[in-house]
Design an enzyme around this catalytic site. Structure first.
Site, PDB file in Angstrom:
ATOM      1  N   LYS A 199      31.199  36.608  44.877  1.00 45.42           N
ATOM      2  CA  LYS A 199      32.035  35.108  44.624  1.00 45.42           C
ATOM      3  C   LYS A 199      32.007  33.964  45.348  1.00 45.42           C
ATOM      4  O   LYS A 199      31.177  33.006  44.997  1.00 45.42           O
ATOM      5  CB  LYS A 199      33.109  34.560  43.323  1.00 45.42           C
ATOM      6  CG  LYS A 199      32.442  35.367  41.951  1.00 45.42           C
ATOM      7  CD  LYS A 199      33.493  35.860  40.801  1.00 45.42           C
ATOM      8  CE  LYS A 199      34.594  35.877  41.360  1.00 45.42           C
ATOM      9  NZ  LYS A 199      34.850  37.611  41.814  1.00 45.42           N
ATOM     10  N   ARG A 249      38.390  34.304  33.783  1.00 46.81           N
ATOM     11  CA  ARG A 249      38.797  36.031  33.532  1.00 46.81           C
ATOM     12  C   ARG A 249      39.623  36.480  32.250  1.00 46.81           C
ATOM     13  O   ARG A 249      39.422  37.769  32.915  1.00 46.81           O
ATOM     14  CB  ARG A 249      39.839  35.882  35.087  1.00 46.81           C
ATOM     15  CG  ARG A 249      39.298  36.114  36.569  1.00 46.81           C
ATOM     16  CD  ARG A 249      40.609  36.239  36.906  1.00 46.81           C
ATOM     17  NE  ARG A 249      40.605  37.041  38.174  1.00 46.81           N
ATOM     18  CZ  ARG A 249      40.247  36.353  39.400  1.00 46.81           C
ATOM     19  NH1 ARG A 249      40.101  34.881  39.369  1.00 46.81           N
ATOM     20  NH2 ARG A 249      40.164  36.874  40.687  1.00 46.81           N
ATOM     21  N   ARG A 260      38.053  42.480  54.572  1.00 50.99           N
ATOM     22  CA  ARG A 260      37.569  41.324  54.179  1.00 50.99           C
ATOM     23  C   ARG A 260      38.020  40.533  55.403  1.00 50.99           C
ATOM     24  O   ARG A 260      39.815  40.618  55.130  1.00 50.99           O
ATOM     25  CB  ARG A 260      37.490  41.080  53.049  1.00 50.99           C
ATOM     26  CG  ARG A 260      37.283  39.073  53.122  1.00 50.99           C
ATOM     27  CD  ARG A 260      36.946  39.698  51.095  1.00 50.99           C
ATOM     28  NE  ARG A 260      38.260  39.062  50.078  1.00 50.99           N
ATOM     29  CZ  ARG A 260      38.120  39.503  48.585  1.00 50.99           C
ATOM     30  NH1 ARG A 260      36.696  38.706  48.520  1.00 50.99           N
ATOM     31  NH2 ARG A 260      39.055  39.432  47.631  1.00 50.99           N
ATOM     32  N   ARG A 277      44.156  38.723  53.221  1.00 53.96           N
ATOM     33  CA  ARG A 277      44.413  38.258  52.046  1.00 53.96           C
ATOM     34  C   ARG A 277      45.560  39.946  51.662  1.00 53.96           C
ATOM     35  O   ARG A 277      45.444  40.140  52.123  1.00 53.96           O
ATOM     36  CB  ARG A 277      43.600  37.943  51.857  1.00 53.96           C
ATOM     37  CG  ARG A 277      43.644  36.770  50.907  1.00 53.96           C
ATOM     38  CD  ARG A 277      41.481  36.181  50.321  1.00 53.96           C
ATOM     39  NE  ARG A 277      42.357  37.053  48.775  1.00 53.96           N
ATOM     40  CZ  ARG A 277      41.744  36.734  47.716  1.00 53.96           C
ATOM     41  NH1 ARG A 277      40.263  36.101  47.383  1.00 53.96           N
ATOM     42  NH2 ARG A 277      41.593  37.157  46.610  1.00 53.96           N
ATOM     43  N   ARG A 330      43.379  45.480  40.755  1.00 53.98           N
ATOM     44  CA  ARG A 330      42.320  44.820  40.936  1.00 53.98           C
ATOM     45  C   ARG A 330      41.135  44.814  39.839  1.00 53.98           C
ATOM     46  O   ARG A 330      40.733  43.768  38.786  1.00 53.98           O
ATOM     47  CB  ARG A 330      42.135  43.508  42.091  1.00 53.98           C
ATOM     48  CG  ARG A 330      43.424  42.766  42.516  1.00 53.98           C
ATOM     49  CD  ARG A 330      43.491  41.738  43.405  1.00 53.98           C
ATOM     50  NE  ARG A 330      42.081  41.177  44.057  1.00 53.98           N
ATOM     51  CZ  ARG A 330      41.484  40.845  45.015  1.00 53.98           C
ATOM     52  NH1 ARG A 330      41.704  42.003  46.548  1.00 53.98           N
ATOM     53  NH2 ARG A 330      40.605  40.235  45.535  1.00 53.98           N
TER      54      ARG A 330
END
Ligand code: AMP
Length: 206
Positions: A13, A88, A122, A153, A164
């Site tokens: 996203k 969300r 990532r 992160r 998540r």
């Protein structure tokens, strides 16, 4: 144009939002980025949400909705918006309909089995906000876009990713149905390359 990018964590996203924002001159509003910025600056909001975010859970609805409502009042949102990471859950989607309903929702469809690898590989830039995958940038820890040192992160680890994804399936995935019923949802194949995904989005946006 009032646009929402919907998709699982790690579906791309943020990357697509940066492309769309650039091409269509829309303000890219990422609630995740806003929360991370507050954590970095140690604001009262940052201190309140830090642990929640680190655990992979959602920040409180009232705080999140107010934050977006306020942000959408800014001058740059007169031409529309591009929301990334909001809404969300159904509560947030219904709240958004009350104050600034979207025109279109683009759903990035990805194979959830590949998400863990996408997220744990990532690397994120704390300065320009872009993120990259080790498969493409190799071992470098320097942001290809701005030269800042890349970070991992805190919520991009295996345990938190599982949480998540669980929260996504329970709370966010129902939004696909919600916006389909409103006739606003278009799905694109998010498992293609970044450029190919963007091409599909451009086709949708015309
Ligand atoms: P993201 O950068 O979109 O992956 O978001 C990172 C984290 O920020 C999420 O796992 C949540 O803890 C928090 N967050 C971001 N957007 C929202 C939202 N709309 N509602 C609740 N929590 C959010």
């Amino acid at each position: 144009m009032k646009l929402i990018l919907l998709g699982a964590p790690g579906s791309g996203k943020g990357t697509q939002a940066a492309y769309i924002s650039d091409k269509y001159d829309l303000p890219h509003i990422s609630t995740g980025d806003i929360f991370r910025e507050n954590i970095k600056k140690q604001t009262p909001l940052g201190l309140k949400v830090k642990e929640i975010m680190d655990s992979g859970n959602f920040c409180p609805n009232d705080v999140t909705v107010e934050l977006v409502k306020d942000r959408l009042k800014n001058e740059d949102c007169k031409k529309g918006y591009l929301l990334d990471g909001f809404p969300r859950n159904l509560f947030q989607a219904e709240a958004l309909d009350e104050f600034c309903s979207p025109d279109l929702v683009i759903n990035l469809e990805v194979d959830l089995n590949k998400i863990e690898r996408r997220i744990t590989g990532r690397r994120s830039c704390p300065k320009c906000g872009n993120s990259f995958h080790v498969d493409f940038i190799g071992n470098t820890n320097v942001c290809p876009d701005c030269g800042e040192t890349l970070i991992i992160r805190k919520d991009d680890n295996v345990e938190t990713v599982k949480e998540r994804l669980h929260v996504y399936s329970e709370q966010t995935a129902p939004l696909i149905d919600f916006y389909t019923k409103q006739g606003k949802l278009v799905s694109v194949d998010g498992d293609k390359t970044i450029d190919e995904v963007f091409e599909q989005i451009v086709k949708v946006l015309g």
